[in-house]
Scaffold this motif. Structure first.
Motif, PDB file in Angstrom:
ATOM      1  N   ARG A 314      63.845   8.869-103.069  1.00 15.47           N
ATOM      2  CA  ARG A 314      62.693   8.725-103.101  1.00 15.47           C
ATOM      3  C   ARG A 314      61.829   8.961-101.701  1.00 15.47           C
ATOM      4  NH1 ARG A 314      60.424   3.259-105.913  1.00 15.47           N
ATOM      5  NH2 ARG A 314      60.995   2.649-103.692  1.00 15.47           N
ATOM      6  N   ASN A 315      62.462   8.122-100.824  1.00 14.45           N
ATOM      7  CA  ASN A 315      61.922   8.284 -99.583  1.00 14.45           C
ATOM      8  C   ASN A 315      60.584   8.116 -99.154  1.00 14.45           C
ATOM      9  OD1 ASN A 315      62.125   8.679 -96.469  1.00 14.45           O
ATOM     10  ND2 ASN A 315      62.577  11.203 -96.712  1.00 14.45           N
ATOM     11  N   ASP A 316      59.816   7.070 -99.665  1.00 18.63           N
ATOM     12  CA  ASP A 316      58.534   6.619 -99.360  1.00 18.63           C
ATOM     13  C   ASP A 316      58.212   6.520 -97.880  1.00 18.63           C
ATOM     14  OD1 ASP A 316      55.906   6.044 -99.542  1.00 18.63           O
ATOM     15  OD2 ASP A 316      56.078   4.516-100.984  1.00 18.63           O
ATOM     16  N   PRO A 317      57.306   7.158 -97.140  1.00 19.83           N
ATOM     17  CA  PRO A 317      57.044   6.945 -95.852  1.00 19.83           C
ATOM     18  C   PRO A 317      56.797   5.673 -95.275  1.00 19.83           C
ATOM     19  CG  PRO A 317      55.458   8.496 -96.611  1.00 19.83           C
ATOM     20  CD  PRO A 317      56.379   8.366 -97.917  1.00 19.83           C
ATOM     21  N   MET A 318      55.778   5.183 -96.305  1.00 21.36           N
ATOM     22  CA  MET A 318      55.032   3.611 -95.959  1.00 21.36           C
ATOM     23  C   MET A 318      56.374   2.642 -96.130  1.00 21.36           C
ATOM     24  SD  MET A 318      52.789   1.894 -95.144  1.00 21.36           S
ATOM     25  CE  MET A 318      51.261   2.876 -95.178  1.00 21.36           C
ATOM     26  N   ASP A 319      57.339   2.681 -97.172  1.00 22.39           N
ATOM     27  CA  ASP A 319      58.309   1.831 -97.424  1.00 22.39           C
ATOM     28  C   ASP A 319      59.502   2.081 -96.291  1.00 22.39           C
ATOM     29  OD1 ASP A 319      57.253   1.041 -99.781  1.00 22.39           O
ATOM     30  OD2 ASP A 319      58.480   2.196-100.942  1.00 22.39           O
ATOM     31  N   ASP A 320      59.505   3.300 -95.760  1.00 26.51           N
ATOM     32  CA  ASP A 320      60.366   3.317 -94.615  1.00 26.51           C
ATOM     33  C   ASP A 320      59.966   2.879 -93.443  1.00 26.51           C
ATOM     34  OD1 ASP A 320      61.331   6.857 -95.453  1.00 26.51           O
ATOM     35  OD2 ASP A 320      62.143   5.077 -96.005  1.00 26.51           O
ATOM     36  N   LYS A 321      58.691   2.671 -93.017  1.00 29.37           N
ATOM     37  CA  LYS A 321      58.079   2.201 -92.042  1.00 29.37           C
ATOM     38  C   LYS A 321      58.083   0.693 -92.114  1.00 29.37           C
ATOM     39  CE  LYS A 321      54.675   5.865 -90.780  1.00 29.37           C
ATOM     40  NZ  LYS A 321      53.146   5.842 -90.637  1.00 29.37           N
ATOM     41  N   LEU A 322      57.792   0.139 -93.202  1.00 24.94           N
ATOM     42  CA  LEU A 322      58.092  -1.229 -93.289  1.00 24.94           C
ATOM     43  C   LEU A 322      59.567  -1.528 -93.229  1.00 24.94           C
ATOM     44  CD1 LEU A 322      55.673  -2.047 -96.260  1.00 24.94           C
ATOM     45  CD2 LEU A 322      55.125  -2.600 -94.055  1.00 24.94           C
ATOM     46  N   PHE A 323      60.368  -0.724 -93.563  1.00 25.46           N
ATOM     47  CA  PHE A 323      61.742  -1.347 -93.576  1.00 25.46           C
ATOM     48  C   PHE A 323      62.372  -1.249 -92.077  1.00 25.46           C
ATOM     49  CE2 PHE A 323      66.298   0.633 -93.542  1.00 25.46           C
ATOM     50  CZ  PHE A 323      67.072  -0.559 -93.925  1.00 25.46           C
ATOM     51  N   LEU A 324      61.787  -0.327 -91.472  1.00 24.43           N
ATOM     52  CA  LEU A 324      61.873  -0.237 -90.016  1.00 24.43           C
ATOM     53  C   LEU A 324      61.548  -1.546 -89.389  1.00 24.43           C
ATOM     54  CD1 LEU A 324      61.518   3.688 -89.111  1.00 24.43           C
ATOM     55  CD2 LEU A 324      63.597   2.473 -89.258  1.00 24.43           C
ATOM     56  N   LEU A 512      59.157   5.206 -80.606  1.00 26.04           N
ATOM     57  CA  LEU A 512      60.046   6.099 -81.371  1.00 26.04           C
ATOM     58  C   LEU A 512      61.646   5.784 -81.316  1.00 26.04           C
ATOM     59  CD1 LEU A 512      58.584   9.844 -80.798  1.00 26.04           C
ATOM     60  CD2 LEU A 512      58.370   8.387 -82.809  1.00 26.04           C
ATOM     61  N   TYR A 513      61.713   5.442 -79.935  1.00 29.31           N
ATOM     62  CA  TYR A 513      63.142   5.244 -79.789  1.00 29.31           C
ATOM     63  C   TYR A 513      63.732   3.774 -80.444  1.00 29.31           C
ATOM     64  CZ  TYR A 513      67.417   3.105 -77.170  1.00 29.31           C
ATOM     65  OH  TYR A 513      68.138   2.706 -77.067  1.00 29.31           O
ATOM     66  N   ASP A 514      62.734   2.856 -80.392  1.00 29.59           N
ATOM     67  CA  ASP A 514      63.038   1.522 -81.146  1.00 29.59           C
ATOM     68  C   ASP A 514      63.145   1.790 -82.460  1.00 29.59           C
ATOM     69  OD1 ASP A 514      62.902   0.181 -78.616  1.00 29.59           O
ATOM     70  OD2 ASP A 514      60.800  -0.276 -78.922  1.00 29.59           O
ATOM     71  N   SER A 515      62.345   2.709 -83.162  1.00 31.93           N
ATOM     72  CA  SER A 515      62.489   2.876 -84.690  1.00 31.93           C
ATOM     73  C   SER A 515      63.940   3.516 -84.987  1.00 31.93           C
ATOM     74  CB  SER A 515      61.412   3.717 -85.069  1.00 31.93           C
ATOM     75  OG  SER A 515      61.029   5.025 -84.273  1.00 31.93           O
ATOM     76  N   CYS A 516      64.124   4.654 -84.376  1.00 33.11           N
ATOM     77  CA  CYS A 516      65.435   5.145 -84.553  1.00 33.11           C
ATOM     78  C   CYS A 516      66.583   4.480 -84.184  1.00 33.11           C
ATOM     79  CB  CYS A 516      65.416   6.421 -83.600  1.00 33.11           C
ATOM     80  SG  CYS A 516      66.956   7.611 -83.615  1.00 33.11           S
ATOM     81  N   ALA A 517      66.502   3.277 -83.032  1.00 35.37           N
ATOM     82  CA  ALA A 517      67.613   2.584 -83.020  1.00 35.37           C
ATOM     83  C   ALA A 517      67.692   1.453 -84.046  1.00 35.37           C
ATOM     84  CB  ALA A 517      67.349   1.844 -81.662  1.00 35.37           C
ATOM     85  N   ALA A 518      66.625   1.150 -84.684  1.00 37.28           N
ATOM     86  CA  ALA A 518      66.412   0.126 -85.731  1.00 37.28           C
ATOM     87  C   ALA A 518      67.199   0.715 -86.927  1.00 37.28           C
ATOM     88  CB  ALA A 518      65.153  -0.491 -86.087  1.00 37.28           C
ATOM     89  N   GLY A 519      67.018   2.083 -87.055  1.00 40.98           N
ATOM     90  CA  GLY A 519      67.184   2.850 -88.400  1.00 40.98           C
ATOM     91  C   GLY A 519      69.018   2.885 -88.312  1.00 40.98           C
ATOM     92  N   LEU A 520      69.328   3.362 -87.033  1.00 40.67           N
ATOM     93  CA  LEU A 520      70.740   3.503 -86.773  1.00 40.67           C
ATOM     94  C   LEU A 520      71.545   2.129 -86.837  1.00 40.67           C
ATOM     95  CD1 LEU A 520      70.675   5.870 -83.842  1.00 40.67           C
ATOM     96  CD2 LEU A 520      71.089   6.502 -86.203  1.00 40.67           C
ATOM     97  N   GLU A 521      70.960   1.126 -86.486  1.00 41.55           N
ATOM     98  CA  GLU A 521      71.389  -0.155 -86.325  1.00 41.55           C
ATOM     99  C   GLU A 521      71.429  -0.673 -87.904  1.00 41.55           C
ATOM    100  OE1 GLU A 521      73.083  -3.801 -84.952  1.00 41.55           O
ATOM    101  OE2 GLU A 521      72.771  -1.887 -84.097  1.00 41.55           O
ATOM    102  N   SER A 522      70.511  -0.480 -88.732  1.00 39.28           N
ATOM    103  CA  SER A 522      70.696  -0.763 -90.225  1.00 39.28           C
ATOM    104  C   SER A 522      71.742   0.049 -90.670  1.00 39.28           C
ATOM    105  CB  SER A 522      69.227  -0.404 -90.847  1.00 39.28           C
ATOM    106  OG  SER A 522      68.937   0.889 -90.831  1.00 39.28           O
ATOM    107  N   ASN A 523      71.814   1.465 -90.780  1.00 40.61           N
ATOM    108  CA  ASN A 523      72.919   2.280 -91.114  1.00 40.61           C
ATOM    109  C   ASN A 523      74.258   2.022 -90.786  1.00 40.61           C
ATOM    110  OD1 ASN A 523      71.046   3.674 -92.480  1.00 40.61           O
ATOM    111  ND2 ASN A 523      70.631   5.163 -90.776  1.00 40.61           N
ATOM    112  N   ARG A 524      74.330   1.527 -89.522  1.00 41.81           N
ATOM    113  CA  ARG A 524      75.695   1.050 -88.973  1.00 41.81           C
ATOM    114  C   ARG A 524      76.062  -0.140 -89.600  1.00 41.81           C
ATOM    115  NH1 ARG A 524      77.886  -2.285 -85.364  1.00 41.81           N
ATOM    116  NH2 ARG A 524      75.789  -3.177 -85.041  1.00 41.81           N
TER     117      ARG A 524
END
Length: 657
Positions: A314-324, A512-524
């Motif tokens: 579904r990839n809702d951008p608002m949900d993704d931001k909140l998730f980050l 941007l770096y913090d958001s990317c790092a948070a996403g990678l951390e969650s995936n890891r």
């Protein structure tokens, strides 16, 4: 044993105990808790035992329980040699000892209540009966000990004769002493000497005790003074700002621990306890139940994975931001918890090290009475002493020179004062002669005032000149700095603008770096959880494989043994048939039956010869008693001969006197 525990749990869950035990919780009780349960049952039988055993010494608890069990006539299982193990097990709260006691008490509670009630009024009489039995036994032993009245009378007569001889000897000594002058005074002095020696010994003991008390008091005083000194140093070195800062940090840390960390830990513990209680309350599970639960867990995991995939598609951008942002918040909270735990551990380590340091310092201070300096502190102290000693020597030399100069100046002052007084007297006489008394004093005052005014005017002039010169210098310096900084300021203006642009760009890149790092951390973290689950599943499958493989090997071995036994049993060869287990067991049974027959015959022979053998043993014991009696008579005869010899020697002494 399981039936016994089941009966105990059922009775404890009923009135009047109202417990909520099951087989697992009752079996997992600690020794102290098990003793408390036993004490509650005993308190139900006898209310005097309604005591919390945590507030009672273990030896008193054991003594109280032993006495009540003795009154209730409880007989522990096992032989008499196991009594020490029974006592030890009751003191330590051992389950094999306490479970039978609880089972026995709960079976006959009403009967034991009546026995405990009657024991209050019967125990004293039973004690008197036991005392009477003991005294009667001792009386019978004295009657049968073998002493005759004639022998006792002879002993009494011999002792009376010895007493008479001692009295006569004392009289002779008194007659000898009566001839000495002042013998009463000498006896009194000897008595006083003995009393004074005893008093001296007691005073010496008191003196030694007081010395010990004084020594301990001085040590306590030194410790208290050192503690006071340390506290004063700590309070002197501390500043209000540092204290307030430290208190703010402690308040923040304690607020975080109380409001965030501890409630979360408490909630997790409560959840764990709730889950464990649910697990305990449920009945025991078999292999089928476990396999069913595993299939349910797998189904739920697949559903969770499907939901995660749907959400990612579904990839809702608002949900993704909140998730980050949630991921960042969770990462920060975990780091905060880790730092709080590290801080708590550091504080605990610091407090332990401070306690150890205080203990070592007290030990060193008790050893020599002074504070021990460390290596660097001792070196600094020695160098400081050396510098102070050199300064002290210089100052002492200067002080001696100043004292000598002071003596010379003091003498000069005295001479000048004498001359001044003589001149003043002459001046006053001249002023009185010319009729202008006090003119010199007035002139001196005017001169002093004019000199003071001139000095003040001079100081004011110098101050104004210095201020004007300083203002000129400052103006010149400011102008010089402005001219020097003008090109630098021109160059700085575009650099400031560029710095603002770079700072803004840096902030954007950093977000941007913090958001990317948070996403990678969650995936890891997700991948790590999946890998961990797969590893656990792999380990379970491996253990199941090994278990089934072992069962297979055991079954094959049993089948092989059964086939071998069948071949041996069916074999036509008698030697091979003898190797079969059935034949071996039959031979063992036949051997044991023959051995039993032999033992029965031996028992019969022993029974037939028991009577004559016991008579022979009795005759031998009577012979031993007879020989012992002869031995005692011989010893008494020897003692009487020695007493007669002593009496004869005493008569010879009287003849000599």
């Amino acid at each position: 044993m399981s039936e016994q525990i089941k009966f105990i749990v059922e009775q404890l869950n009923k009135e009047p105990f109202k417990k909520t035990f099951n087989l697992i919780t009752f079996d997992s009780l600690e020794p102290l808790q098990l003793l408390q349960v036993l004490n509650e049952v005993l308190a139900e039988i006898d209310p005097k035992h309604n005591i919390d055993i945590r507030e009672e010494a273990p030896d008193q608890t054991a003594k109280r329980m032993f006495s009540l069990l003795g009154i209730l006539k409880y007989r522990p299982p096992g032989s008499a040699s196991d009594m020490s193990a029974f006592r030890q097990g009751l003191v330590t709260g051992s389950k094999p000892v306490i479970h039978p006691i609880l089972h026995w008490l709960l079976q006959r509670t009403n009967e034991l209540k009546k026995r405990a009630y009657l024991a209050r009024f019967l125990v004293k009489y039973e004690e008197l009966v036991e005392g009477f039995k003991t005294l009667h036994r001792e009386c019978e032993q004295l009657k049968n000990c073998g002493f005759s009245t004639a022998e006792i009378r002879r002993d009494i007569n011999a002792m009376e004769e010895e007493k008479d001889q001692l009295i006569k000897r004392v009289d002779r000594l008194k007659k000898r002493v009566d001839t000495v002058s002042n013998h009463q005074r000498m006896l009194e002095m000897a008595r006083q000497l003995r009393v004074e020696k005893e008093r001296e010994e007691s005073l010496m003991q008191q003196k030694q005790e007081q010395k010990n008390q004084l020594f301990h008091a001085e040590q306590r005083l030194q410790r208290a003074q050192q503690q006071l000194k340390d506290l004063r140093q700590a309070s002197a070195d501390a500043k209000p700002e540092s204290l307030m800062k430290r208190l703010d940090e402690e308040i923040k840390f304690n607020t975080y621990m109380v409001s965030d960390k501890f409630p979360k830990e408490l909630e997790s513990k409560k959840k764990t306890v709730h889950y464990l209680q649910k697990v305990v309350a449920e009945p025991a599970m078999g292999q089928s139940d476990l396999s069913e639960l595993e299939t349910k867990i797998q189904e739920i995991n697949t559903q969770i994975n499907q939901l995660i995939e749907r959400r990612m598609m579904r990839n809702d951008p608002m949900d993704d931001k909140l998730f980050l942002f949630r991921q960042q918040a969770s990462i920060i909270s975990r780091k905060k918890e880790a730092k709080a735990e590290e801080l708590q551990e550091g504080r605990e380590e610091l407090s332990s090290m401070e306690k150890e340091l205080a203990q070592k310092t007290n030990q060193a201070r008790d050893f020599d009475g002074t504070e021990v300096l460390k290596g660097d502190e001792f070196k600094r102290y020695v160098s400081k002493l050396r510098s102070k000693s050199t300064v002290y020597k210089k100052k002492r030399q200067e002080l001696a020179e100043l004292r000598a100069e002071y003596g010379v100046l003091q003498r000069t002052e005295e001479i000048l004062k004498q001359r001044h007084e003589a001149i003043q007297q002459q001046l006053q006489a001249v002023e009185a002669k010319h009729g202008i008394t006090g003119f010199s004093d007035t002139q001196e005052e005017l001169e002093r005032v004019s000199a003071l005014k001139s000095e003040l005017d001079e100081v004011k002039g110098r101050t104004l000149d210095e201020m004007s010169e300083m203002v000129k210098k400052l103006n010149a310096l400011i102008a010089e700095k402005k001219t020097a900084l003008a090109p630098v300021i021109k160059e700085l203006r575009p650099l400031r603008q560029k710095c603002q642009e770079l700072t803004q760009e840096y902030e954007e890149k950093k977000s941007l770096y913090d958001s990317c790092a948070a996403g990678l951390e969650s995936n890891r973290s997700k991948l790590e959880q999946e890998v961990q689950g797969l590893r656990e599943e792999c380990g379970q499958e491996e253990t199941r494989y090994h278990y089934v493989n072992c069962l297979k090997k055991v079954t094959e071995r049993q089948i092989q043994r059964a086939a071998d036994e069948m071949k041996l049993y069916v074999s036509a060869d008698p030697q091979e048939r003898r190797k079969a287990l059935r034949e071996q067991y039959n031979r063992n049974i036949l051997e044991q039956e023959n051995l039993g027959k032999k033992l029965r015959e031996k028992q019969k022979a022993v029974r037939e010869s028991h009577g004559p053998n016991m008579k022979q043993v009795k005759m031998w014991r009577d012979f031993e008693q007879l020989m012992e009696c002869k031995k005692q008579c011989f010893q008494k005869q020897q003692n009487q001969n020695s007493i007669g010899q002593v009496i004869q020697e005493g008569g010879e002494d009287r003849l000599i006197l």
